[in-house]
Design a protein around this motif. Structure first.
Motif, PDB file in Angstrom:
ATOM      1  N   GLY A  93       0.827  -1.151  -0.134  1.00  0.00           N
ATOM      2  CA  GLY A  93      -0.154   0.092  -0.042  1.00  0.00           C
ATOM      3  C   GLY A  93       0.815   1.394   0.018  1.00  0.00           C
ATOM      4  N   ALA A  94       1.792   1.221   0.831  1.00  0.00           N
ATOM      5  CA  ALA A  94       2.736   2.364   0.884  1.00  0.00           C
ATOM      6  C   ALA A  94       3.761   2.740  -0.321  1.00  0.00           C
ATOM      7  CB  ALA A  94       3.929   2.184   1.911  1.00  0.00           C
ATOM      8  N   LEU A  95       4.033   1.702  -0.997  1.00  0.00           N
ATOM      9  CA  LEU A  95       4.709   1.726  -2.409  1.00  0.00           C
ATOM     10  C   LEU A  95       3.715   2.287  -3.442  1.00  0.00           C
ATOM     11  CD1 LEU A  95       7.448  -0.985  -2.303  1.00  0.00           C
ATOM     12  CD2 LEU A  95       7.698   1.604  -1.492  1.00  0.00           C
ATOM     13  N   ASP A  96       2.495   1.701  -3.489  1.00  0.00           N
ATOM     14  CA  ASP A  96       1.575   2.037  -4.461  1.00  0.00           C
ATOM     15  C   ASP A  96       1.097   3.523  -4.359  1.00  0.00           C
ATOM     16  OD1 ASP A  96       1.669  -0.536  -5.437  1.00  0.00           O
ATOM     17  OD2 ASP A  96      -0.224  -1.091  -4.525  1.00  0.00           O
TER      18      ASP A  96
ATOM     19  N   ASP B 187       3.071   6.998   3.964  1.00  0.00           N
ATOM     20  CA  ASP B 187       2.328   6.862   5.358  1.00  0.00           C
ATOM     21  C   ASP B 187       3.145   5.706   5.976  1.00  0.00           C
ATOM     22  OD1 ASP B 187       0.825   6.565   7.509  1.00  0.00           O
ATOM     23  OD2 ASP B 187      -1.022   5.985   6.530  1.00  0.00           O
ATOM     24  N   THR B 188       3.917   6.156   7.245  1.00  0.00           N
ATOM     25  CA  THR B 188       4.625   4.958   7.820  1.00  0.00           C
ATOM     26  C   THR B 188       3.935   4.497   9.158  1.00  0.00           C
ATOM     27  OG1 THR B 188       5.762   6.742   9.281  1.00  0.00           O
ATOM     28  CG2 THR B 188       6.780   6.408   7.057  1.00  0.00           C
ATOM     29  N   ALA B 189       2.832   5.126   9.436  1.00  0.00           N
ATOM     30  CA  ALA B 189       2.112   4.506  10.498  1.00  0.00           C
ATOM     31  C   ALA B 189       2.098   2.909  10.528  1.00  0.00           C
ATOM     32  CB  ALA B 189       0.847   5.173  10.814  1.00  0.00           C
ATOM     33  N   ARG B 190       1.400   2.297   9.382  1.00  0.00           N
ATOM     34  CA  ARG B 190       1.071   1.010   9.139  1.00  0.00           C
ATOM     35  C   ARG B 190       2.498   0.115   9.013  1.00  0.00           C
ATOM     36  NH1 ARG B 190      -2.838  -1.128   4.352  1.00  0.00           N
ATOM     37  NH2 ARG B 190      -2.924  -3.245   4.941  1.00  0.00           N
ATOM     38  N   LEU B 191       3.337   0.906   8.396  1.00  0.00           N
ATOM     39  CA  LEU B 191       4.731   0.159   8.188  1.00  0.00           C
ATOM     40  C   LEU B 191       5.471  -0.172   9.557  1.00  0.00           C
ATOM     41  CD1 LEU B 191       6.504   1.748   5.231  1.00  0.00           C
ATOM     42  CD2 LEU B 191       4.971  -0.242   5.226  1.00  0.00           C
ATOM     43  N   LYS B 192       5.256   0.954  10.376  1.00  0.00           N
ATOM     44  CA  LYS B 192       5.781   0.749  11.820  1.00  0.00           C
ATOM     45  C   LYS B 192       5.199  -0.185  12.857  1.00  0.00           C
ATOM     46  CE  LYS B 192       8.012   5.407  11.981  1.00  0.00           C
ATOM     47  NZ  LYS B 192       8.163   6.552  12.979  1.00  0.00           N
ATOM     48  N   ALA B 193       3.698  -0.297  12.559  1.00  0.00           N
ATOM     49  CA  ALA B 193       3.208  -1.434  13.245  1.00  0.00           C
ATOM     50  C   ALA B 193       3.393  -2.553  12.891  1.00  0.00           C
ATOM     51  CB  ALA B 193       1.594  -0.866  13.359  1.00  0.00           C
TER      52      ALA B 193
ATOM     53  N   LEU C  16      13.544  -1.880   5.278  1.00  0.00           N
ATOM     54  CA  LEU C  16      12.180  -1.995   4.360  1.00  0.00           C
ATOM     55  C   LEU C  16      12.206  -0.864   3.461  1.00  0.00           C
ATOM     56  CD1 LEU C  16       9.527  -3.753   4.861  1.00  0.00           C
ATOM     57  CD2 LEU C  16       8.681  -2.028   5.948  1.00  0.00           C
ATOM     58  N   LEU C  17      12.850   0.347   3.866  1.00  0.00           N
ATOM     59  CA  LEU C  17      12.719   1.480   3.229  1.00  0.00           C
ATOM     60  C   LEU C  17      13.964   1.918   2.106  1.00  0.00           C
ATOM     61  CD1 LEU C  17      10.942   3.910   5.576  1.00  0.00           C
ATOM     62  CD2 LEU C  17       9.935   2.697   3.881  1.00  0.00           C
TER      63      LEU C  17
END
Length: 411
Positions: free
Chosen positions: A118-121, A130-136, A198-199
């Motif tokens: 989702g973040a890359l798309d 949006d990093t909130a979901r990635l950090k979770a 990841l990034l």
């Protein structure tokens, strides 16, 4: 130049801080505006002046502030070892058996992968990261890896597909956290490593897709455009709140190389920060074991050998050796053939006996599937059913003997 005493530590000037006692410079004191017999850095002005004059200095930790171990000079093998030793703040024990942890880790893996997609798309669509979901997802992954680091590595191998961008980011994140766990780094550092992995290639969302999908070697101009992904990545992270300086540092330097042959800055040795050195190793390892448009994948054990062959040139030797201790000669998820002809997949490495990991036996000595997979720990079982010495004969490429990794999930 004065002689340094035994306790003095040679560091890069990037590691200078107020409160350190500088006992020696890389040039005569008389060529500088400072006293001839050392000084305690009193303010940032003195610190910055030393940084402008020198490349490295010696500091006395008994007379002032001790340096961050990340900036110790690697030209001295003893200091390189001390630098790595200084990273160890704890020892993480395996707290969960493999089968149970794979079951727990599977939805976490799915959650993190979905968040990454989702973040890359969204980035490709021109929106912010949006990093909130990635950090979770990263936090949940680190929880799993602290209980048992083999489960996530197993899932990474089982989920290999042609979607290189997503799976490579996942792989780099997993191996970075696993490596940091082996080094004894603290949980917060493992979270930074995992997010940085990841990034690392997030900037490729701004590189023309046709270049990334091109088969065969790239010409000079295409290589230049692809290498710009580091700068693009830093621009993206610069526009993203809540990204730590450590993650930014890792993204900025994961393509730098120990001998100065990397990019974008051509940094070498100790000028490459620890997180950048870890990022470079795990990024290279996962890339080599992945199917890319321009290169065939290597079997994990061959990628490990390639890293070992490049120690001292592309990568710091001590860090490569530590990574091999962490992932094993035959990393988790590797296919191997035993001395009696049976074939299995590695489920856990043994840091003390790297050639004797645990595995799941899939095929019998005639290469026929077993009706039920068999567990085997080579650190405990020394002989085959015929009483002959039992060991690993060779590593096998992914998909050998028609083995489909997607069929290897544990029920």
């Amino acid at each position: 130049m004065d002689q340094a005493s035994d306790q003095d530590l040679r560091i890069s000037v990037a590691g200078l801080e107020v409160g350190m006692f500088v006992s020696r410079l890389d040039r005569p004191w008389i060529e500088t505006p400072f006293p001839l017999h050392g000084l305690t850095i009193q303010d940032t002005g003195q610190r910055d002046a030393l940084r402008g004059l020198c490349s490295f200095v010696w500091v006395d930790p008994l007379r002032g502030k001790s340096p961050d171990p990340r900036y110790l000079d690697l030209a001295d093998p003893g200091q390189a070892k001390r630098q790595i030793d200084a990273l160890r703040k704890t020892t993480w024990a395996v707290a969960q058996d493999f089968d149970t942890e794979v079951e727990k880790a599977t939805p976490v893996f799915d959650q993190l992968e979905a968040g990454l997609r989702g973040a890359l798309d969204e980035l490709r669509a021109g929106r912010k990261l949006d990093t909130a979901r990635l950090k979770a997802g990263v936090d949940a992954m680190v929880d799993s890896m602290l209980r048992n680091p083999n489960a996530f590595a197993w899932l990474r191998e089982m989920r290999r597909s042609s979607e290189y961008d997503y799976l490579h980011a996942m792989g780099s994140s997993i191996w970075a956290a696993s490596f940091g766990r082996h080094l004894g780094m603290e949980r917060t550092e493992l979270e930074e490593l995992a997010l940085g992995g990841l990034l690392c290639d997030v900037g490729k969302t701004r590189v023309p897709a046709e270049l990334l999908a091109q088969k065969g070697p790239l010409d000079e101009e295409a290589q230049r455009l692809v290498k710009l992904h580091v700068r693009h990545g830093l621009e993206i992270l610069g526009e993203t709140p809540g990204i730590s300086s450590i993650v930014i540092e890792m993204v900025a330097t994961h393509h730098e190389r120990h001998d100065g042959s990397g990019y974008p800055q051509g940094l070498a040795g100790n000028d490459i920060p620890i997180f950048g050195r870890i990022g470079g190793i795990v990024d290279s390892y996962d890339a080599m074991t992945s199917e890319r448009p321009y290169a065939v994948s290597l079997a994990p054990h061959k990628a490990v050998s390639e890293l070992y062959n490049r120690r001292g040139t592309a990568f710091q030797p001590e860090m490569v050796e530590q990574f091999i201790q962490a992932c094993g000669i035959y990393p988790t998820g590797s296919l191997v053939e035993l001395s009696d002809g049976r074939v299995g997949v590695i489920t856990a490495v043994n840091s003390l006996k790297r050639l004797r990991p645990a595995l799941m036996v899939l095929l019998d000595s005639d290469k026929k599937p077993l009706p039920r997979f068999q567990r085997l720990d080579l650190s405990e079982v020394m002989q085959d059913p015929e009483g002959r010495p039992l060991n690993i004969r060779q590593g096998l490429p992914s998909g050998a003997h028609g083995i489909d990794p997607h069929q290897l999930f544990i029920d």
